[in-house]
Design a protein around this motif. Structure first.
Motif, mmCIF file in Angstrom:
data_model
loop_
_atom_site.group_PDB
_atom_site.id
_atom_site.type_symbol
_atom_site.label_atom_id
_atom_site.label_comp_id
_atom_site.label_asym_id
_atom_site.label_seq_id
_atom_site.Cartn_x
_atom_site.Cartn_y
_atom_site.Cartn_z
ATOM 1 N N SER A 66 0.842 -1.201 0.000
ATOM 2 C CA SER A 66 0.000 0.000 0.000
ATOM 3 C C SER A 66 0.875 1.249 0.000
ATOM 4 O O SER A 66 2.058 1.206 0.363
ATOM 5 C CB SER A 66 -0.926 -0.001 1.218
ATOM 6 O OG SER A 66 -1.800 -1.116 1.182
ATOM 7 N N ALA A 67 0.289 2.355 -0.417
ATOM 8 C CA ALA A 67 1.069 3.590 -0.519
ATOM 9 C C ALA A 67 0.187 4.788 -0.235
ATOM 10 O O ALA A 67 -1.044 4.728 -0.356
ATOM 11 C CB ALA A 67 1.687 3.710 -1.912
ATOM 12 N N ILE A 68 0.835 5.880 0.151
ATOM 13 C CA ILE A 68 0.167 7.167 0.340
ATOM 14 C C ILE A 68 0.919 8.203 -0.485
ATOM 15 O O ILE A 68 2.155 8.252 -0.457
ATOM 16 C CB ILE A 68 0.154 7.574 1.827
ATOM 17 C CG1 ILE A 68 -0.651 6.560 2.642
ATOM 18 C CG2 ILE A 68 -0.434 8.975 1.998
ATOM 19 C CD1 ILE A 68 -0.601 6.810 4.132
ATOM 20 N N GLU B 124 5.470 23.617 -14.937
ATOM 21 C CA GLU B 124 5.637 22.403 -15.728
ATOM 22 C C GLU B 124 5.831 21.187 -14.837
ATOM 23 O O GLU B 124 5.444 20.072 -15.201
ATOM 24 C CB GLU B 124 6.837 22.547 -16.658
ATOM 25 C CG GLU B 124 7.037 21.369 -17.595
ATOM 26 C CD GLU B 124 8.232 21.555 -18.503
ATOM 27 O OE1 GLU B 124 8.572 20.599 -19.233
ATOM 28 O OE2 GLU B 124 8.826 22.649 -18.487
ATOM 29 N N HIS B 125 6.444 21.373 -13.680
ATOM 30 C CA HIS B 125 6.695 20.282 -12.753
ATOM 31 C C HIS B 125 6.228 20.664 -11.351
ATOM 32 O O HIS B 125 6.273 21.840 -10.973
ATOM 33 C CB HIS B 125 8.191 19.919 -12.706
ATOM 34 C CG HIS B 125 8.731 19.420 -14.007
ATOM 35 N ND1 HIS B 125 9.197 20.270 -14.986
ATOM 36 C CD2 HIS B 125 8.875 18.162 -14.488
ATOM 37 C CE1 HIS B 125 9.610 19.556 -16.019
ATOM 38 N NE2 HIS B 125 9.433 18.276 -15.734
ATOM 39 N N VAL B 126 5.791 19.653 -10.591
ATOM 40 C CA VAL B 126 5.389 19.859 -9.198
ATOM 41 C C VAL B 126 6.032 18.787 -8.339
ATOM 42 O O VAL B 126 6.397 17.706 -8.823
ATOM 43 C CB VAL B 126 3.856 19.821 -9.025
ATOM 44 C CG1 VAL B 126 3.200 20.961 -9.769
ATOM 45 C CG2 VAL B 126 3.292 18.482 -9.467
ATOM 46 N N LYS B 127 6.172 19.081 -7.076
ATOM 47 C CA LYS B 127 6.765 18.139 -6.129
ATOM 48 C C LYS B 127 5.651 17.349 -5.443
ATOM 49 O O LYS B 127 4.659 17.924 -4.970
ATOM 50 C CB LYS B 127 7.593 18.880 -5.088
ATOM 51 C CG LYS B 127 8.347 17.949 -4.124
ATOM 52 C CD LYS B 127 8.961 18.711 -2.970
ATOM 53 C CE LYS B 127 10.134 19.545 -3.434
ATOM 54 N NZ LYS B 127 10.819 20.185 -2.269
ATOM 55 N N VAL B 128 5.810 16.026 -5.386
ATOM 56 C CA VAL B 128 4.884 15.163 -4.657
ATOM 57 C C VAL B 128 5.676 14.302 -3.680
ATOM 58 O O VAL B 128 6.881 14.093 -3.843
ATOM 59 C CB VAL B 128 4.055 14.267 -5.611
ATOM 60 C CG1 VAL B 128 3.244 15.096 -6.574
ATOM 61 C CG2 VAL B 128 4.947 13.289 -6.347
ATOM 62 N N PHE B 129 4.971 13.798 -2.665
ATOM 63 C CA PHE B 129 5.600 12.977 -1.629
ATOM 64 C C PHE B 129 4.919 11.617 -1.594
ATOM 65 O O PHE B 129 3.694 11.533 -1.500
ATOM 66 C CB PHE B 129 5.494 13.659 -0.272
ATOM 67 C CG PHE B 129 6.130 15.020 -0.230
ATOM 68 C CD1 PHE B 129 7.469 15.168 0.083
ATOM 69 C CD2 PHE B 129 5.397 16.153 -0.537
ATOM 70 C CE1 PHE B 129 8.063 16.417 0.107
ATOM 71 C CE2 PHE B 129 5.979 17.406 -0.520
ATOM 72 C CZ PHE B 129 7.316 17.539 -0.198
ATOM 73 N N ASN B 130 5.716 10.566 -1.690
ATOM 74 C CA ASN B 130 5.197 9.208 -1.726
ATOM 75 C C ASN B 130 5.686 8.444 -0.502
ATOM 76 O O ASN B 130 6.875 8.464 -0.188
ATOM 77 C CB ASN B 130 5.653 8.510 -3.017
ATOM 78 C CG ASN B 130 4.964 7.172 -3.218
ATOM 79 O OD1 ASN B 130 5.115 6.265 -2.422
ATOM 80 N ND2 ASN B 130 4.207 7.066 -4.297
ATOM 81 N N LEU B 131 4.749 7.780 0.173
ATOM 82 C CA LEU B 131 5.084 6.920 1.304
ATOM 83 C C LEU B 131 4.835 5.480 0.882
ATOM 84 O O LEU B 131 3.726 4.950 1.030
ATOM 85 C CB LEU B 131 4.242 7.253 2.534
ATOM 86 C CG LEU B 131 4.619 8.489 3.346
ATOM 87 C CD1 LEU B 131 4.244 9.761 2.608
ATOM 88 C CD2 LEU B 131 3.927 8.464 4.695
ATOM 89 N N PRO B 132 5.822 4.823 0.272
ATOM 90 C CA PRO B 132 5.626 3.436 -0.157
ATOM 91 C C PRO B 132 5.579 2.496 1.043
ATOM 92 O O PRO B 132 6.090 2.802 2.119
ATOM 93 C CB PRO B 132 6.856 3.169 -1.033
ATOM 94 C CG PRO B 132 7.907 4.082 -0.480
ATOM 95 C CD PRO B 132 7.185 5.312 0.002
ATOM 96 N N ASN B 133 4.958 1.355 0.831
ATOM 97 C CA ASN B 133 4.861 0.335 1.887
ATOM 98 C C ASN B 133 4.252 0.907 3.157
ATOM 99 O O ASN B 133 4.666 0.592 4.275
ATOM 100 C CB ASN B 133 6.242 -0.262 2.199
ATOM 101 C CG ASN B 133 6.946 -0.760 0.960
ATOM 102 O OD1 ASN B 133 6.321 -1.336 0.069
ATOM 103 N ND2 ASN B 133 8.252 -0.521 0.878
#
Length: 525
Positions: free
Chosen positions: A152-154, A167-176
């Motif tokens: 699962s991820a957030i 053109e670009h944006v920053k995102v934050f991923n919480l894998p597992n």
């Protein structure tokens, strides 16, 4: 008047009941789904609060392949502009050169191998996704649930309205990620606005550490992820390093100073993957060259901490050992079974949260067995489980105990989970003066409340005249509520969007906008 204010259209002032809502209904417009011209692989899930853009889910806009040529299946959130009345009229013109609902942002969620299957849409039909959008539309968080919990991820992402020229944006991923919030009464209590952020130089949450960053006119956001034994907390803001922050000295208002130092602990952010996303294609770049970064609003996680509920419960029981210990066993050898639920943030001040913790009584089974051996069918003289309302300061771990409740016979985990959720909902109704609490602030009956998760604020939820006959009823028998209460009325700080209709295959007749008189109408409805 502005169509973006439904209270204005309804003649409402604040939360007072309306004389009539005829003007709001008169202004409502319905758009046929077929007129959107969105991608055939996308499933439209919702309209944002302002009626500005559509939120859909489907495959990414580009085909992904590995270095050895293997195709990768993807799942992404897409944002499309809401069609304007003039563009819909223009659909009759065969010579037009525009899309009535142009795509302007992609937020990738997950990718996996296709295994020879070229059906790129099946991930949206088998993967539960729940999206939180803040009330101002500035920040979103997507919960992606997989069959295996460790998959699962957030994903925390900025609103499209904050980067229209980027053109670009920053995102934050919480894998597992561990996602325990799916077992609580709602996801709406996980995202809040805030104006206070811990100062990173503090390094710990101690009673005397009162130096806090106070944001200026722009609000930050507080995001909670339930990890089954506590919450991982993120303080989020735009351009946090450039904000005009005031370092302020604030004293805690809570009564009890924590003895333990591990109730709230800072995190180093090592579990977070930071990526730059091309908004049009969804292509991810881990290290985007500096010259390619566009000026504008940049989302940042200003601070991260972990709130350990077991540590908080042990702290509370240090002063209440008589509840869970006996003369023969004066020390609590292990923590009791417990569950918890977040009631609110900022109800008292922006330093603290209100929560409820319920737990089983370790003494109950021993006392019950002793009573059964001495006298047949005699009830145990101690409760089977307890619950306590707690106000906890997020900046120094101090806390105040509120009301204590108990149950005389039940203590199994399934009951404790349901009980925690019900206690939280009833207390939140009292805070927001919703339902019978709108007519009688001192209403004390415990309600088995019927709630719905549709993104709409229902005026009758706050109408004291509507609820007054119910609140004034006497008698010990339970009385059915006159209406189902909107969860959005209890937690207006964000909206919940889900792809459950896509997974279930159930037809959706219409998609409504919460604060703007527009809706999407599907054919044959």
């Amino acid at each position: 008047g502005s169509l973006q204010n439904p209270f204005h259209l309804c003649g409402r002032k604040g939360k007072q009941p309306a004389q009539t809502s005829c003007w709001y209904n008169f202004a409502r417009k319905s758009i046929p789904f077929a007129a959107l011209e969105t991608s055939g692989s996308d499933a439209v899930l919702a309209i944002d609060r302002t009626g500005s853009f559509l939120i859909s889910i489907g495959k990414a806009r580009h085909k992904i392949s590995t270095s050895d040529g293997e195709d990768i299946q993807s799942l992404a959130i897409h944002f499309h502009a809401m069609p304007s009345p003039s563009s819909l009229v223009g659909t009759r013109n065969n010579d037009r050169h525009y899309n009535v609902s142009p795509h302007f942002c992609t937020i990738p969620l997950i990718t996996e191998s296709c295994n020879g299957d070229d059906s790129f849409f099946n991930l949206a039909a088998i993967t539960p996704v729940q999206i939180l959008l803040s009330s101002d539309g500035a920040v979103g968080a997507a919960f992606v649930q997989r069959s295996e919990q460790n998959e699962s991820a957030i994903v925390i992402f900025p609103s499209p309205s904050n980067h229209l020229n980027q053109e670009h944006v920053k995102v934050f991923n919480l894998p597992n990620a561990r996602i325990g919030a799916v077992n609580t009464h709602t996801l709406r209590n996980l995202l809040w606005k805030t104006h206070l952020i811990p100062n990173k130089s503090l390094g710990s949450f101690q009673r005397n550490s009162n130096r806090i960053k106070k944001l200026g006119n722009k609000a930050g956001y507080l995001f909670f992820n339930d990890e089954d034994d506590g919450w991982r907390i993120f303080w989020i803001a735009y351009n946090v390093e450039d904000l005009d922050c005031e370092i302020t000295e604030q004293k805690s208002q809570q009564k009890c100073e924590a003895v333990r130092s591990d109730i709230i602990q800072p995190c180093d952010g090592s579990e977070i993957d930071v990526s730059w996303i091309n908004v049009s294609s969804g292509i991810t770049n881990k290290n985007l060259p500096e010259q390619n970064k566009q000026s504008g609003e940049e989302l940042s996680i200003a601070f991260e901490a972990y709130l350990n509920i077991e540590a908080l419960l042990c702290e509370i029981l240090l002063n209440r050992k008589h509840l869970v210990t006996t003369k023969d066993s004066p020390e609590l050898k292990r923590s009791p079974e417990y569950f918890y639920s977040l009631i609110s943030y900022g109800a008292n001040d922006e330093r603290s949260i209100n929560l409820v913790v319920v737990f089983s009584n370790p003494r109950y089974e021993k006392v019950k067995a002793k009573c059964s051996s001495n006298q047949r069918n005699k009830k145990a003289s101690v409760p089977a489980s307890y619950g306590v309302y707690v106000t906890l300061d997020l900046f120094d771990q101090s806390y105040s105990e509120g009301d204590w409740v108990m149950n005389s016979t039940k203590h199994d985990p399934a009951f404790l989970r349901r009980w925690a959720n019900k206690l939280a909902v009833n207390r939140r109704m009292r805070e927001m003066k919703v339902g019978p609490h709108s007519a009688d602030p001192d209403y004390r009956k415990f309600l088995g409340v019927n709630l719905h998760e549709q993104n709409r604020e229902e005026f009758l939820d706050y109408d004291s005249l509507f609820w007054n006959p119910f609140a004034k009823k006497d008698g010990k028998q339970a009385v059915a509520l006159p209406k189902t209460i909107a969860m959005s009325s209890l937690y207006p700080s964000c909206d919940v969007i889900t792809n459950s209709p896509v997974i279930s295959g159930l037809p959706v007749g219409a998609i409504e906008c919460r604060d703007f008189p527009v809706s999407l109408m599907y054919e044959n409805t």
